[in-house]
Design a protein around this motif. Structure first.
Motif, mmCIF file in Angstrom:
data_model
loop_
_atom_site.group_PDB
_atom_site.id
_atom_site.type_symbol
_atom_site.label_atom_id
_atom_site.label_comp_id
_atom_site.label_asym_id
_atom_site.label_seq_id
_atom_site.Cartn_x
_atom_site.Cartn_y
_atom_site.Cartn_z
ATOM 1 N N LEU A 282 0.838 -1.205 0.000
ATOM 2 C CA LEU A 282 0.000 0.000 0.000
ATOM 3 C C LEU A 282 0.867 1.245 0.000
ATOM 4 O O LEU A 282 0.557 2.240 -0.634
ATOM 5 C CB LEU A 282 -0.878 0.036 1.253
ATOM 6 C CG LEU A 282 -1.966 -1.011 1.385
ATOM 7 C CD1 LEU A 282 -2.651 -0.882 2.740
ATOM 8 C CD2 LEU A 282 -2.982 -0.848 0.269
ATOM 9 N N GLU A 283 1.946 1.178 0.763
ATOM 10 C CA GLU A 283 2.802 2.362 0.878
ATOM 11 C C GLU A 283 4.135 1.963 1.498
ATOM 12 O O GLU A 283 4.253 0.903 2.128
ATOM 13 C CB GLU A 283 2.153 3.404 1.791
ATOM 14 C CG GLU A 283 1.977 2.884 3.211
ATOM 15 C CD GLU A 283 1.765 3.950 4.269
ATOM 16 O OE1 GLU A 283 1.983 5.137 3.995
ATOM 17 O OE2 GLU A 283 1.395 3.572 5.391
ATOM 18 N N PHE A 284 5.114 2.820 1.305
ATOM 19 C CA PHE A 284 6.377 2.694 2.032
ATOM 20 C C PHE A 284 6.530 3.881 2.958
ATOM 21 O O PHE A 284 6.201 5.011 2.597
ATOM 22 C CB PHE A 284 7.569 2.680 1.062
ATOM 23 C CG PHE A 284 7.714 1.384 0.324
ATOM 24 C CD1 PHE A 284 8.078 0.223 0.996
ATOM 25 C CD2 PHE A 284 7.480 1.320 -1.033
ATOM 26 C CE1 PHE A 284 8.201 -0.976 0.326
ATOM 27 C CE2 PHE A 284 7.598 0.116 -1.721
ATOM 28 C CZ PHE A 284 7.966 -1.035 -1.036
ATOM 29 N N ASN A 285 7.046 3.615 4.159
ATOM 30 C CA ASN A 285 7.465 4.689 5.046
ATOM 31 C C ASN A 285 8.959 4.519 5.273
ATOM 32 O O ASN A 285 9.461 3.395 5.266
ATOM 33 C CB ASN A 285 6.715 4.626 6.376
ATOM 34 C CG ASN A 285 5.231 4.908 6.194
ATOM 35 O OD1 ASN A 285 4.851 5.758 5.398
ATOM 36 N ND2 ASN A 285 4.397 4.180 6.908
ATOM 37 N N VAL A 286 9.637 5.635 5.488
ATOM 38 C CA VAL A 286 11.106 5.577 5.524
ATOM 39 C C VAL A 286 11.646 5.682 6.946
ATOM 40 O O VAL A 286 12.744 6.164 7.168
ATOM 41 C CB VAL A 286 11.700 6.678 4.616
ATOM 42 C CG1 VAL A 286 11.283 6.440 3.179
ATOM 43 C CG2 VAL A 286 11.291 8.080 5.070
ATOM 44 N N ARG A 287 10.853 5.189 7.890
ATOM 45 C CA ARG A 287 11.129 5.379 9.328
ATOM 46 C C ARG A 287 10.377 4.308 10.083
ATOM 47 O O ARG A 287 9.608 3.539 9.503
ATOM 48 C CB ARG A 287 10.592 6.760 9.710
ATOM 49 C CG ARG A 287 9.208 6.930 9.040
ATOM 50 C CD ARG A 287 8.234 7.768 9.691
ATOM 51 N NE ARG A 287 6.980 7.800 8.961
ATOM 52 C CZ ARG A 287 5.936 7.047 9.237
ATOM 53 N NH1 ARG A 287 5.969 6.185 10.224
ATOM 54 N NH2 ARG A 287 4.815 7.138 8.533
ATOM 55 N N PHE A 288 10.585 4.278 11.391
ATOM 56 C CA PHE A 288 9.813 3.379 12.243
ATOM 57 C C PHE A 288 8.330 3.798 12.219
ATOM 58 O O PHE A 288 8.021 4.987 12.126
ATOM 59 C CB PHE A 288 10.282 3.505 13.691
ATOM 60 C CG PHE A 288 11.569 2.795 14.020
ATOM 61 C CD1 PHE A 288 11.572 1.434 14.266
ATOM 62 C CD2 PHE A 288 12.759 3.491 14.121
ATOM 63 C CE1 PHE A 288 12.746 0.778 14.608
ATOM 64 C CE2 PHE A 288 13.941 2.849 14.450
ATOM 65 C CZ PHE A 288 13.935 1.483 14.693
ATOM 66 N N GLY A 289 7.430 2.845 12.351
ATOM 67 C CA GLY A 289 6.003 3.155 12.418
ATOM 68 C C GLY A 289 5.602 3.591 13.813
ATOM 69 O O GLY A 289 6.247 3.263 14.799
ATOM 70 N N ASP A 290 4.516 4.332 13.892
ATOM 71 C CA ASP A 290 3.965 4.740 15.174
ATOM 72 C C ASP A 290 2.476 4.417 15.112
ATOM 73 O O ASP A 290 1.792 5.012 14.275
ATOM 74 C CB ASP A 290 4.211 6.240 15.375
ATOM 75 C CG ASP A 290 3.884 6.699 16.778
ATOM 76 O OD1 ASP A 290 3.088 6.017 17.448
ATOM 77 O OD2 ASP A 290 4.413 7.736 17.201
ATOM 78 N N PRO A 291 1.942 3.507 15.857
ATOM 79 C CA PRO A 291 2.436 2.893 17.090
ATOM 80 C C PRO A 291 3.107 1.513 16.948
ATOM 81 O O PRO A 291 3.340 0.874 17.984
ATOM 82 C CB PRO A 291 1.153 2.744 17.909
ATOM 83 C CG PRO A 291 0.105 2.408 16.886
ATOM 84 C CD PRO A 291 0.514 3.154 15.638
ATOM 85 N N GLU A 292 3.433 1.060 15.740
ATOM 86 C CA GLU A 292 4.022 -0.281 15.616
ATOM 87 C C GLU A 292 5.298 -0.431 16.459
ATOM 88 O O GLU A 292 5.531 -1.481 17.084
ATOM 89 C CB GLU A 292 4.378 -0.586 14.159
ATOM 90 C CG GLU A 292 3.176 -0.849 13.259
ATOM 91 C CD GLU A 292 2.693 0.391 12.555
ATOM 92 O OE1 GLU A 292 2.845 1.503 13.122
ATOM 93 O OE2 GLU A 292 2.160 0.277 11.443
ATOM 94 N N THR A 293 6.123 0.612 16.461
ATOM 95 C CA THR A 293 7.406 0.556 17.170
ATOM 96 C C THR A 293 7.225 0.251 18.662
ATOM 97 O O THR A 293 8.042 -0.450 19.265
ATOM 98 C CB THR A 293 8.140 1.900 16.977
ATOM 99 O OG1 THR A 293 8.228 2.102 15.570
ATOM 100 C CG2 THR A 293 9.526 1.896 17.574
#
Ligand code: AMP
Ligand code: GLY
Length: 425
Positions: A282-293
């Motif tokens: 669906l998408e890429f993020n270039v960092r840790f996720g919030d709240p996944e982290t």
């Protein structure tokens, strides 16, 4: 080692909590931080987007490692600026951060490297976009090209609503220049999951999987939020799904990037839809996720500072990354009104009692400390997190802690983890 962490959310609290466990770390600064981070790091009054001031601070204080939490500074090129000044920053350079900074760039790259993703078309004027919307009909997904603080994706219920969304993005510029271009994308169906990896541009090591809960209300009802809770691992990400995603998503992307001269270093996050046939991006993020982290890092059984330095140095293949067997679940407590306009400055009580429960970690997000008292200062306020032998026990324990905590207007979902519990029972 002296570390500077940039950001002020629950994600940054979790990163700092984990870094503080490293024997190599002698001091952690956080800019700007929050009321909970203040207990384990020294807060620095510089905004996350103020790159010149952050650079001066890092130079003056001889920071050995800067960890960038949010996407904004990465997309602006903070990692490049730090590297050019001889400083180590964890996070991709600007050309890598474009993967999150521009959805058009990201989708075109997915197409080029043949990653499984929804069909799409790019538009730079509202009339063509509306014509296509009318031809295709609903369901369809409308996405502003640039960063939009998590609000740039709209799944309209009617054509009219879709036309209004196109006008709001392209004509009224609800997200500024981020809406100069937009994407109309096929709507995928399935359960969502997040897979994050550490990479030095060559070696790719997956973290344990996680699942976010994006809607504000139970049973995935109501508007999208930054995320109302998460758990790890996500049973929907089976070993074969993980292998598929590593082989057919991360490997071609990181290798393709490197062959183009962009060495991607840091965390890369793939938001996935588990469609009937296969996982699709669906998408890429270039960092840790919030709240996944907040649900992933408590399970990490290795030194996070070592991993980050190895990503920067290109020696990730030398590091053995271990994970705890236990599951982890994090419940977000949010302010009344969130995700729209929300209340602030409400005193938070019961934090000590909640924190004393075995296996509980309370990560702070929108909080501030005033003379030792904690007050709400944002939409998402806390991530009440528990480890447990499985998701179910982590859930029971996390909610036991949530019940100890109170602030006026506090809202939280009661069903965090239920999707996983249903799947395994
Ligand atoms: P994104 O920022 O691209 O991840 O989109 C935010 C949310 O919109 C995702 O987490 C999904 O819930 C939803 N979404 C995005 N793209 C699609 C799609 N092609 N089909 C269905 N839902 C989508
Ligand atoms: N949890 C969604 C995100 O970090 O973007």
């Amino acid at each position: 080692m002296k570390i500077l962490v940039i950001g002020s959310g629950g994600r940054e609290h979790a990163i700092i909590w984990k870094l503080a466990q490293s024997k190599k770390v002698e001091k952690i600064f956080c800019a700007p931080g929050n009321g909970g981070i203040k207990k384990i790091a020294e807060l620095v009054d510089i905004k996350a987007g103020d790159i010149p001031k952050l650079l001066d601070f890092a130079k003056d204080n001889k920071i050995d490692l800067t960890v960038v939490g949010p996407e904004g500074p990465l997309v602006k090129g903070i990692a490049d600026v730090f590297n050019q000044n001889g400083l180590k920053a964890f996070g991709p350079s600007k050309d890598g951060a474009m993967l999150e900074g521009s959805k058009v760039f990201s989708k075109n790259l997915m197409k080029k490297f043949k990653l499984a993703t929804a069909g799409f078309k790019v538009f730079d004027n509202p009339d063509d976009a509306k014509k296509y919307l009318n031809e295709k009909g609903i369901p369809i997904v409308i996405k502003a090209d640039g960063l939009a603080a998590g609000k740039g994706v709209i799944i309209p219920k009617t054509i009219k609503e879709g036309e209004r969304a196109i006008d709001s993005i392209m004509v009224e510029k609800a997200f500024g220049k981020s809406g100069d271009t937009l994407i109309l994308e096929d709507c995928l169906e399935g359960e969502e999951a997040s897979v994050l990896v550490f990479t030095d541009g060559k070696t790719i090591v997956p973290m344990e999987s996680a699942q976010d809960h994006k809607r504000i209300f139970d049973n995935d009802i109501g508007p999208n939020t930054g995320g109302m809770g998460a758990y790890s691992p996500a049973p929907v990400v089976s070993k074969s799904v993980m292998d598929d995603v590593m082989k057919n998503v991360f490997r071609p992307l990181i290798d393709g990037f490197r062959e183009e001269g962009r060495v991607y270093k840091g965390v890369l996050y793939a938001g996935l839809m588990m469609t009937k046939n296969r996982p699709m991006v669906l998408e890429f993020n270039v960092r840790f996720g919030d709240p996944e982290t907040q649900a992933i890092l408590p399970r990490l059984d290795s030194d996070l500072a070592d991993i980050m330095l190895a990503c920067i140095k290109g020696t990730l293949d030398k590091i053995d990354i271990k994970w705890k067997k236990e599951a982890c679940l994090s419940v977000v407590c949010a302010s009344r009104g969130y995700p729209d306009k929300y209340e602030k400055n409400k005193e938070v009580i019961g934090l000590k009692e909640a924190g004393e429960i075995k296996d509980i970690i309370v990560f702070h997000a929108g909080t501030k400390d005033e003379n030792g008292k904690i007050f709400t200062d944002g939409g998402r306020v806390l991530g009440v997190t528990s480890l447990g032998k499985d998701i179910k026990s982590a859930k029971v324990n996390a909610y036991k802690a949530v019940e100890k905590i109170k602030f006026e207007g506090m809202q939280y979902r009661k069903d965090i983890g239920d999707m996983a519990i249903k799947r395994v029972s």
